[in-house]
Scaffold this active site. Structure first.
Site, PDB file in Angstrom:
ATOM      1  N   HIS A 134     -19.006  41.171  23.686  1.00 41.40           N
ATOM      2  CA  HIS A 134     -17.945  40.304  24.217  1.00 41.40           C
ATOM      3  C   HIS A 134     -16.638  41.094  24.132  1.00 41.40           C
ATOM      4  O   HIS A 134     -16.479  41.961  23.258  1.00 41.40           O
ATOM      5  CB  HIS A 134     -17.886  39.069  23.308  1.00 41.40           C
ATOM      6  CG  HIS A 134     -16.974  37.985  23.732  1.00 41.40           C
ATOM      7  ND1 HIS A 134     -15.604  38.035  23.523  1.00 41.40           N
ATOM      8  CD2 HIS A 134     -17.211  36.788  24.323  1.00 41.40           C
ATOM      9  CE1 HIS A 134     -15.052  36.911  23.979  1.00 41.40           C
ATOM     10  NE2 HIS A 134     -16.004  36.144  24.463  1.00 41.40           N
ATOM     11  N   ASP A 211     -20.752  40.732  15.049  1.00 42.42           N
ATOM     12  CA  ASP A 211     -20.156  39.561  15.679  1.00 42.42           C
ATOM     13  C   ASP A 211     -21.218  38.452  15.690  1.00 42.42           C
ATOM     14  O   ASP A 211     -22.165  38.500  16.472  1.00 42.42           O
ATOM     15  CB  ASP A 211     -19.720  39.933  17.105  1.00 42.42           C
ATOM     16  CG  ASP A 211     -19.218  38.731  17.902  1.00 42.42           C
ATOM     17  OD1 ASP A 211     -19.341  37.592  17.415  1.00 42.42           O
ATOM     18  OD2 ASP A 211     -18.712  38.942  19.018  1.00 42.42           O
ATOM     19  N   GLN A 214     -22.480  33.983  18.307  1.00 45.25           N
ATOM     20  CA  GLN A 214     -23.571  33.315  19.030  1.00 45.25           C
ATOM     21  C   GLN A 214     -24.831  33.206  18.189  1.00 45.25           C
ATOM     22  O   GLN A 214     -25.809  32.606  18.640  1.00 45.25           O
ATOM     23  CB  GLN A 214     -23.878  34.069  20.338  1.00 45.25           C
ATOM     24  CG  GLN A 214     -22.737  34.100  21.320  1.00 45.25           C
ATOM     25  CD  GLN A 214     -22.464  32.734  21.956  1.00 45.25           C
ATOM     26  OE1 GLN A 214     -23.268  31.805  21.889  1.00 45.25           O
ATOM     27  NE2 GLN A 214     -21.283  32.594  22.568  1.00 45.25           N
ATOM     28  N   LYS A 237     -18.336  26.803  17.863  1.00 45.92           N
ATOM     29  CA  LYS A 237     -19.670  26.904  18.489  1.00 45.92           C
ATOM     30  C   LYS A 237     -20.757  26.295  17.596  1.00 45.92           C
ATOM     31  O   LYS A 237     -21.908  26.208  17.997  1.00 45.92           O
ATOM     32  CB  LYS A 237     -19.989  28.363  18.803  1.00 45.92           C
ATOM     33  CG  LYS A 237     -19.022  28.966  19.835  1.00 45.92           C
ATOM     34  CD  LYS A 237     -19.458  30.338  20.275  1.00 45.92           C
ATOM     35  CE  LYS A 237     -18.331  31.173  20.839  1.00 45.92           C
ATOM     36  NZ  LYS A 237     -18.047  30.945  22.243  1.00 45.92           N
ATOM     37  N   CYS A 375     -16.615  37.044  29.705  1.00 40.47           N
ATOM     38  CA  CYS A 375     -15.885  37.940  28.785  1.00 40.47           C
ATOM     39  C   CYS A 375     -16.738  39.153  28.419  1.00 40.47           C
ATOM     40  O   CYS A 375     -16.737  39.595  27.252  1.00 40.47           O
ATOM     41  CB  CYS A 375     -15.438  37.220  27.518  1.00 40.47           C
ATOM     42  SG  CYS A 375     -14.342  35.849  27.815  1.00 40.47           S
TER      43      CYS A 375
HETATM   44  N1  PMP Z   1     -17.942  37.054  20.502  1.00 44.54           N
HETATM   45  C1  PMP Z   1     -18.870  36.385  21.207  1.00 44.54           C
HETATM   46  C2  PMP Z   1     -20.257  36.968  21.326  1.00 44.54           C
HETATM   47  C3  PMP Z   1     -18.544  35.159  21.795  1.00 44.54           C
HETATM   48  O1  PMP Z   1     -19.466  34.502  22.503  1.00 44.54           O
HETATM   49  C4  PMP Z   1     -17.242  34.640  21.638  1.00 44.54           C
HETATM   50  C5  PMP Z   1     -16.840  33.315  22.260  1.00 44.54           C
HETATM   51  N2  PMP Z   1     -17.115  33.190  23.620  1.00 44.54           N
HETATM   52  C6  PMP Z   1     -16.316  35.374  20.895  1.00 44.54           C
HETATM   53  C7  PMP Z   1     -16.700  36.578  20.352  1.00 44.54           C
HETATM   54  C8  PMP Z   1     -14.915  34.907  20.698  1.00 44.54           C
HETATM   55  O2  PMP Z   1     -14.884  33.764  19.913  1.00 44.54           O
HETATM   56  P1  PMP Z   1     -13.521  32.956  19.726  1.00 44.54           P
HETATM   57  O3  PMP Z   1     -12.913  32.825  21.087  1.00 44.54           O
HETATM   58  O4  PMP Z   1     -13.962  31.656  19.175  1.00 44.54           O
HETATM   59  O5  PMP Z   1     -12.661  33.722  18.812  1.00 44.54           O
END
Ligand code: PMP
Length: 417
Positions: A134, A211, A214, A237, A375
């Protein structure tokens, strides 16, 4: 014939998914006069009444700032906030005093970037990131690379959307100082073997940042067993409020790291000449935190714990198998990400139909899915596509919704065709 005792017990313990779904008020609403089918759970999850009530209850009865006040409300608010830290620590299988509470994964990764990487990296060093990251696990490293002279290198994936582990291990050269990798991909659903990866990285002297955004919603976490150096997660999430999350790191790393953000709460003493910092993890928690949010997150994790993360994983595996089977039957539909170990996330495209057009038509039928690049621009570039549709499931989704979604998708395709 009488059931064996074990089977009876197992059956009576099986969660009642229809009843569980009723805990989520939002799922009963209509969108465009159609019953909502919410398949955008990888983006954010819905919240059960327990979480909504916890946030509401905090503001009705306990609202005060944490740590500063000695009055009763201040103590209660502090206890509630610290209680959430302990609940989250149990959920992640880590020590509470190694858990920095913050606004989410994006903040958590930036904290590692600015407090660990910036002071420790230099010209010639390499930061290794996987192709499936991401942007939150790419852009902070690019910013640090620009400031330190370190270089970003990419660990590639295989066509099924799993990490190319041989290439990854080969890429672990002595120049690599940091490896940033997702536990689970938000686009492909791939579950990466982070335990093995972190073991190899540790042998090579590489610091690891996982990270977990997910992974946390889909499986029981045992962060201590993964053997990483840093693990980031986000609360919204896992049925918690937005603006909550955490960074876990080994204590000696946190002790050695300078603070990222300065201000109140993170200090012991301040004079104009010098400041001494608070203990870890408070050293990294400057300013007033999202207290009510963390109270809600604590309630969310208690809620998930009562269902059981293993039961949630099994339920989602069943839903994923159903969805995948239905989608595979559609002519001209291509799924991105078919790794053997997957969370309940399916990205796909249908020949001749643009992802955004399909998503717009699906919305008219009450279906919420995400379309676009999720993203993860470099990942979509690998597959050579500009956008995909992504259906991401949670335990509170149903088989009937999958059927409704597939029917709406076929209808949308016909309208576009
Ligand atoms: N890493 C991953 C794999 C994600 O799916 C997301 C959220 N879409 C994020 C980072 C970022 O998370 P947040 O916007 O809650 O900080």
């Amino acid at each position: 014939m009488q059931q064996p005792a074990a089977a009876t017990t197992a059956q009576s313990r099986a969660p009642d998914w229809n009843r569980i779904r009723l805990d989520f008020p939002l799922l009963t609403r209509a969108v465009n006069d159609k019953p909502l089918i919410y398949f955008d759970n990888a983006n954010t999850s819905q919240k059960p009444v327990e979480v909504i009530a916890a946030v509401d209850g905090f503001y009705r009865r306990q609202n005060a700032n944490v740590s500063r006040a000695v009055h009763a409300l201040g103590t209660e608010a502090t206890d509630a906030y610290e209680g959430a830290r302990k609940t989250l620590a149990r959920f992640m299988s880590v020590r509470a005093d190694e858990l920095v509470l913050c606004s989410g994964t994006t903040f958590a990764i930036n904290l590692v970037a600015y407090s660990w990487a910036l002071p420790n990296l230099k010209e010639g060093d390499v930061i290794l990131v996987s192709r499936m990251e991401h942007h939150a696990n790419i852009v902070p490293w690019q910013l640090i690379a620009q400031r330190t002279g370190a270089r970003l290198e990419v660990a590639e994936i295989l066509p099924d959307g799993s990490l190319d582990l041989d290439a990854l291990y080969k890429a672990m050269t002595p120049q690599v100082k940091l490896l940033a990798v997702a536990h689970v991909s938000n686009v492909l659903g791939t579950v990466n073997p982070v335990r093995e990866i972190c073991r190899a990285a540790r042998k090579a002297g590489i610091v690891t940042v996982v990270d977990g955004s997910q992974a946390a919603p889909h499986m029981a976490l045992d962060v201590a067993a993964i053997g990483c150096d840093f693990y980031a997660m986000t609360g919204h999430k896992v049925c918690g409020p937005t603006g909550t999350g955490a960074l876990w790191a080994r204590r000696e790393l946190l002790d050695a790291m300078p603070p990222f953000i300065g201000g109140g709460e993170m200090i012991k003493e301040v004079s104009f000449e010098r400041t001494t910092f608070n203990e870890v993890p408070h050293k990294f928690e400057a300013g007033t935190p999202n207290i009510a949010g963390f109270v809600g997150l604590g309630a969310a994790l208690d809620y998930l714990g009562a269902i059981g993360m293993d039961a949630i994983r099994a339920r989602e595996a069943e839903l994923l198998a159903h969805l995948t089977e239905e989608l595979q039957r559609i002519d001209g539909l291509r799924i991105f990400g078919t790794a053997p170990d997957k969370a309940a996330v399916v990205s796909f495209l249908i020949d001749g139909a643009h992802a955004h057009d399909l998503a717009t038509l699906l919305d008219l039928d009450g279906v919420a899915v995400r379309s676009g690049q999720h993203c993860a621009h470099p990942l979509l570039q690998y597959f050579g596509v500009a956008a995909t549709l992504r259906a991401s499931l949670a335990f509170y989704n149903t088989h009937e919704e999958i059927e409704g979604f597939v029917a709406a998708l076929k209808k949308a395709r016909t309208l576009l065709g």
